[in-house]
Design an enzyme around this catalytic site. Sequence first.
Site, PDB file in Angstrom:
ATOM      1  N   CYS A 240       0.814  -1.208   0.000  1.00  0.00           N
ATOM      2  CA  CYS A 240       0.000   0.000   0.000  1.00  0.00           C
ATOM      3  C   CYS A 240       0.860   1.275   0.000  1.00  0.00           C
ATOM      4  O   CYS A 240       1.593   1.529  -0.944  1.00  0.00           O
ATOM      5  CB  CYS A 240      -0.973  -0.049   1.175  1.00  0.00           C
ATOM      6  SG  CYS A 240      -2.431   0.984   0.983  1.00  0.00           S
ATOM      7  N   HIS A 241       0.796   2.078   1.066  1.00  0.00           N
ATOM      8  CA  HIS A 241       1.588   3.301   1.171  1.00  0.00           C
ATOM      9  C   HIS A 241       2.983   3.049   1.764  1.00  0.00           C
ATOM     10  O   HIS A 241       3.797   3.962   1.851  1.00  0.00           O
ATOM     11  CB  HIS A 241       0.869   4.340   2.034  1.00  0.00           C
ATOM     12  CG  HIS A 241      -0.324   4.949   1.371  1.00  0.00           C
ATOM     13  ND1 HIS A 241      -1.540   4.302   1.293  1.00  0.00           N
ATOM     14  CD2 HIS A 241      -0.492   6.133   0.739  1.00  0.00           C
ATOM     15  CE1 HIS A 241      -2.402   5.075   0.657  1.00  0.00           C
ATOM     16  NE2 HIS A 241      -1.799   6.188   0.306  1.00  0.00           N
TER      17      HIS A 241
END
Length: 180
Positions: free
Chosen positions: A106-107
Amino acid sequence: MKVAFLVAPEGVEQIELTDPWQAVIDAGGTPSLLSTTGGRIQAFNHLDKADTFEVDKQVGQAAVEDYDGLVLPGGVANPDFLRTDDSAVSFVREFFQTGKPVAVICHGPWTLVEADVVRGRKITSWPSLKTDLRNAGANWVDEQVSVCTEGPNTLISSRKPDDLKAFNEAFVREFQTVSA
């Protein structure tokens, strides 16, 4: 298989911590929660507070040689905080320098950008990181899971919580080969 999970004191996406954590346990491994401070970390379900988790060790006191692999969960605030902490960034960079595998979702790649370890590497992430990763020299791809073996270590990456099953299978398989 001993696996370090590095998270900030708050902001980690809970499912991106707990699901891979359980995958390590299910594979007979030992997960360890590292953070920049001791005590408990605050996880989130997107923007809402979720559960808290006990930190096993502060990252500044952890040694890369004690682990077979590193997992960097996402959440928007989590990697943004980690990338401002010198001990966290150094710990991540050392995994690459020693050739140990790293898994990120994800991030989470924001911390990799700060550690300057994505240049020339194939990686996926949450779509909003595409430009940041390309500007840091990475080859960004939109794939459920990416396994990049071109470089000093294996880099496993995924885009989002919906990819967790494939992500877990890929990183556990790779980490097990290192610990064998």
